[in-house]
Write a protein that holds these residues in place. Sequence first.
Motif, PDB file in Angstrom:
ATOM      1  N   ARG A 140       0.436  -1.013  -0.485  1.00 48.03           N
ATOM      2  CA  ARG A 140      -0.004   0.359   0.360  1.00 48.03           C
ATOM      3  C   ARG A 140       0.936   1.353  -0.115  1.00 48.03           C
ATOM      4  O   ARG A 140       0.769   2.086  -0.044  1.00 48.03           O
TER       5      ARG A 140
ATOM      6  N   GLU B  71      -1.923  -8.765  10.277  1.00 46.57           N
ATOM      7  CA  GLU B  71      -2.778  -8.765   9.697  1.00 46.57           C
ATOM      8  C   GLU B  71      -3.791  -7.411  10.739  1.00 46.57           C
ATOM      9  O   GLU B  71      -3.749  -6.803   9.502  1.00 46.57           O
ATOM     10  N   ASP B  72      -4.446  -8.024  11.134  1.00 45.46           N
ATOM     11  CA  ASP B  72      -5.520  -7.284  12.045  1.00 45.46           C
ATOM     12  C   ASP B  72      -3.904  -5.716  12.194  1.00 45.46           C
ATOM     13  O   ASP B  72      -5.253  -4.659  12.455  1.00 45.46           O
TER      14      ASP B  72
ATOM     15  N   GLN C 193      -3.819  -3.268   9.277  1.00 48.11           N
ATOM     16  CA  GLN C 193      -5.577  -2.898   8.978  1.00 48.11           C
ATOM     17  C   GLN C 193      -5.617  -1.634  10.901  1.00 48.11           C
ATOM     18  O   GLN C 193      -6.112  -0.308   9.605  1.00 48.11           O
TER      19      GLN C 193
ATOM     20  N   THR D  95      -3.362   1.564   9.284  1.00 45.47           N
ATOM     21  CA  THR D  95      -3.397   1.763   8.099  1.00 45.47           C
ATOM     22  C   THR D  95      -4.777   2.399   8.103  1.00 45.47           C
ATOM     23  O   THR D  95      -4.385   4.186   7.877  1.00 45.47           O
ATOM     24  N   ILE D  96      -5.312   2.737   9.605  1.00 46.74           N
ATOM     25  CA  ILE D  96      -6.710   3.293  10.259  1.00 46.74           C
ATOM     26  C   ILE D  96      -5.991   5.206  10.566  1.00 46.74           C
ATOM     27  O   ILE D  96      -6.525   6.055  10.450  1.00 46.74           O
TER      28      ILE D  96
ATOM     29  N   HIS E   4      -7.415   7.472   8.044  1.00 45.95           N
ATOM     30  CA  HIS E   4      -8.980   8.020   8.119  1.00 45.95           C
ATOM     31  C   HIS E   4      -8.700   9.533   8.769  1.00 45.95           C
ATOM     32  O   HIS E   4      -8.475   9.829   9.019  1.00 45.95           O
TER      33      HIS E   4
ATOM     34  N   SER F 224      -6.464  -8.240  18.391  1.00 47.85           N
ATOM     35  CA  SER F 224      -7.609  -9.014  17.743  1.00 47.85           C
ATOM     36  C   SER F 224      -8.760  -9.526  18.388  1.00 47.85           C
ATOM     37  O   SER F 224      -8.720  -8.990  18.999  1.00 47.85           O
TER      38      SER F 224
ATOM     39  N   TYR G  71     -12.226  -0.382  12.273  1.00 50.95           N
ATOM     40  CA  TYR G  71     -11.607  -1.268  13.041  1.00 50.95           C
ATOM     41  C   TYR G  71     -12.167  -2.466  12.779  1.00 50.95           C
ATOM     42  O   TYR G  71     -12.967  -2.555  14.052  1.00 50.95           O
TER      43      TYR G  71
ATOM     44  N   PRO H  83     -11.366  -6.880  12.979  1.00 46.21           N
ATOM     45  CA  PRO H  83     -10.405  -7.112  13.614  1.00 46.21           C
ATOM     46  C   PRO H  83     -10.862  -8.495  12.152  1.00 46.21           C
ATOM     47  O   PRO H  83     -11.498  -9.319  12.659  1.00 46.21           O
ATOM     48  N   GLN H  84     -10.134  -8.971  11.537  1.00 45.49           N
ATOM     49  CA  GLN H  84     -10.780 -10.909  11.564  1.00 45.49           C
ATOM     50  C   GLN H  84      -9.877 -12.120  11.535  1.00 45.49           C
ATOM     51  O   GLN H  84     -10.074 -13.417  11.235  1.00 45.49           O
TER      52      GLN H  84
END
Length: 277
Positions: free
Chosen positions: A26, A183-184, A187, A190-191, A195, A207, A224, A226-227
């Motif tokens: 990204r 990965e969380d 994320q 990135t926020i 944002h 998570s 947010y 979480p996955q």
Amino acid sequence: MPDKTIVMTGAAGGVAGMLRPLLRERYKLVLSDRSAAPDDLAPQEEWREADLTDPDAMAALMAGADGLLHLGGQSVEADWPTVHAANIEGLYNAYAAARDAGVPRIVFASSNHAIGFYPRTRRIGVDEAVRPDGFYGVSKAFGEALGSLFADKFGVRVMSIRIGNIAARPADHRRLSIWQHPEDLAQLITIGLEHPDVHHAIVYGASHNERSWWDNSAAYALGYAPQHRAEDHVDFAMAEQAKLQPDPVGDRFQGGGFCSDGFAGDLDRSLSARLTR
């Protein structure tokens, strides 16, 4: 090629190693640490050797950046001079250099150790008073306060993430409550970097943990989602927990062994104290 350039300090560390493949899709990453460049740099990555305690090096590092992801500094408990040099003076140098270069966004790797002396029986959000469990935790509380100042006084948008434990899976009982998959975390970073509503946000780096001690509604309000779920790894975590020795102090507090290290206080009083800002 990505059109935003993000400076990542502490780029030789373990957390950075997990984040780099996720974030370079990204952003263009300017990676920095005190060590020489690794041999696995991707085309979207540039390495610049720099020390946080050198203001001139920090100034050169921030030139042209669109954001700072500050993972650098002393990463575990240590004596005060060591923590102070890297996590107080070094942090200020990085923040000041970013401000002076016009960098509009900072994401700061705070830590659960800023609130480590809360008992495991307490569920807390981000509005309770900090309760650091060592000099390292004190430095993270300082970093959150400095982020608030830079947001209010200088207009920099700052997110402070109280990171729990970053790994592919939680490694023991405590980490079922504080774990975050890389990965969380990517994320959430990135926020913080993008944002539009971030001013100074304090959020938890966790998570989807059903046993969590933290109310992370501040992160969810920013989108947010979480996955990853800690309970998917409960058998592994509890098997690893069975290999550990009991810790009469650390097992009572959210900060774990950081709390028991050098503990000479009143255990009952620390457990029963209810602090607010």
